[in-house]
Design an enzyme around this catalytic site. Structure first.
Site, PDB file in Angstrom:
ATOM      1  N   HIS A 123       0.802  -1.213   0.000  1.00  0.00           N
ATOM      2  CA  HIS A 123       0.000   0.000   0.000  1.00  0.00           C
ATOM      3  C   HIS A 123       0.841   1.272   0.000  1.00  0.00           C
ATOM      4  O   HIS A 123       1.899   1.343   0.626  1.00  0.00           O
ATOM      5  CB  HIS A 123      -0.921   0.005   1.231  1.00  0.00           C
ATOM      6  CG  HIS A 123      -0.170  -0.055   2.533  1.00  0.00           C
ATOM      7  ND1 HIS A 123       0.273   1.063   3.210  1.00  0.00           N
ATOM      8  CD2 HIS A 123       0.243  -1.108   3.278  1.00  0.00           C
ATOM      9  CE1 HIS A 123       0.898   0.713   4.314  1.00  0.00           C
ATOM     10  NE2 HIS A 123       0.899  -0.608   4.385  1.00  0.00           N
ATOM     11  N   ASP A 124       0.372   2.250  -0.754  1.00  0.00           N
ATOM     12  CA  ASP A 124       0.932   3.603  -0.772  1.00  0.00           C
ATOM     13  C   ASP A 124       2.327   3.687  -1.385  1.00  0.00           C
ATOM     14  O   ASP A 124       3.000   4.711  -1.268  1.00  0.00           O
ATOM     15  CB  ASP A 124       0.948   4.215   0.639  1.00  0.00           C
ATOM     16  CG  ASP A 124      -0.431   4.215   1.274  1.00  0.00           C
ATOM     17  OD1 ASP A 124      -1.321   4.911   0.757  1.00  0.00           O
ATOM     18  OD2 ASP A 124      -0.630   3.492   2.280  1.00  0.00           O
ATOM     19  N   GLY A 141       5.179  -0.931   2.369  1.00  0.00           N
ATOM     20  CA  GLY A 141       4.331   0.245   2.267  1.00  0.00           C
ATOM     21  C   GLY A 141       5.096   1.554   2.266  1.00  0.00           C
ATOM     22  O   GLY A 141       6.163   1.678   2.868  1.00  0.00           O
TER      23      GLY A 141
END
Length: 269
Positions: A123-124, A141
């Site tokens: 994520h991200d 992440g």
């Protein structure tokens, strides 16, 4: 204008948007909010969900899981996004997660990236263009990966790490610090082992510019003074050189991770 071709065993959500020439192979599952641009191909057994956009000409291979909920206990169902660029190749069993509220709500992969089998993008993470990830690479992440970075097999990248453009990371490395643009790193824990000279030459960088970059590298990673002092000196001495200024700006930018340096404290260039 050709229409999308959907295999009869595939399940495509009513709200999914399919561009011209899209091919969805056997046993694929495409969620309601997914957007597949022109000529995207899901070979077979691909599961793609969430607020996910896949750029034109990208090809995704069997058993990839794309756009499903991030592996983050702080995620609580927010409508975060995943954007995948054009002409990417995403091989078997790759996993790519969308963003989270704590990280900007977006995971993004640039154009013409090759993500080999069983790699993971968390994520991200923000991935540049023309990035190559060999098998089993794990990007944690919030990482930021520049253009033209190459990862050898089974590399693991710590969360919040930055890796500058044109860097090379050797196989089986565990990277827990930022890697300068044009740098080369290897090891567990990884250390800076020099400049990615092979990559620079293959990409037709000017020979004199490479020589200046090597001189700046030796100065920045020498043993005299502090790192900040050496970086400031290099910035002044090579103020007209774009490659050196890329490295200077990268080091001077704020980061949650330390900058990787040569293991013995001295430049190998």
């Amino acid at each position: 204008m050709s229409l999308a071709i959907v295999h009869p065993t595939a399940l495509v959500g009513a709200g999914a948007q399919l561009g011209q020439g899209v091919k969805i192979g056997p046993y694929c599952i495409v969620g309601d909010r997914v957007v597949l641009h022109d000529n995207v191909e899901l070979v077979s057994h691909v599961s793609i969900d969430g607020n996910t956009v896949v750029g034109a000409g990208t090809r995704i291979y069997p058993f990839a899981s794309v756009g499903h909920e991030p592996q983050d206990l702080k995620y609580h169902g927010e409508a975060s996004r995943l954007e995948i660029g054009e002409r990417c190749v995403i091989r078997e069993s790759v996993t790519i997660n969308p963003g989270t509220e704590g990280g900007g709500m977006l995971t993004k992969i640039g154009n013409e990236c090759l993500i080999m089998a069983s790699a993971h993008v968390a994520h991200d993470a923000i991935i540049g263009n023309n990035v190559i990830m060999a098998n089993y690479v794990g990007i944690a992440g919030h990482c930021q990966i520049g253009d033209n970075v190459i990862f050898g097999g089974t590399c693991v990248i710590h969360q919040f790490t930055r890796i500058g453009a044109h860097a090379f990371i050797g196989a089986q490395s565990m990277v827990d610090g930022d890697i300068i643009p044009y740098g080369m790193a290897v090891g567990n824990r990884a250390s800076l082992t020099g400049l990615n000279l092979v990559g620079l030459k293959r990409r037709k960088f000017d020979r004199e510019a490479i020589h200046r970059l090597r001189a700046a590298y030796r100065q920045i990673f020498s043993n005299e003074g502090t790192l900040r002092e050496r970086v400031e000196d290099a910035a002044d001495l090579f103020k007209e050189d774009a490659l050196v200024q890329d490295v200077v700006a990268f080091i001077m930018a704020a980061s949650d991770r330390p900058i990787l340096t040569p293991r013995n404290g001295q430049s190998s260039e």
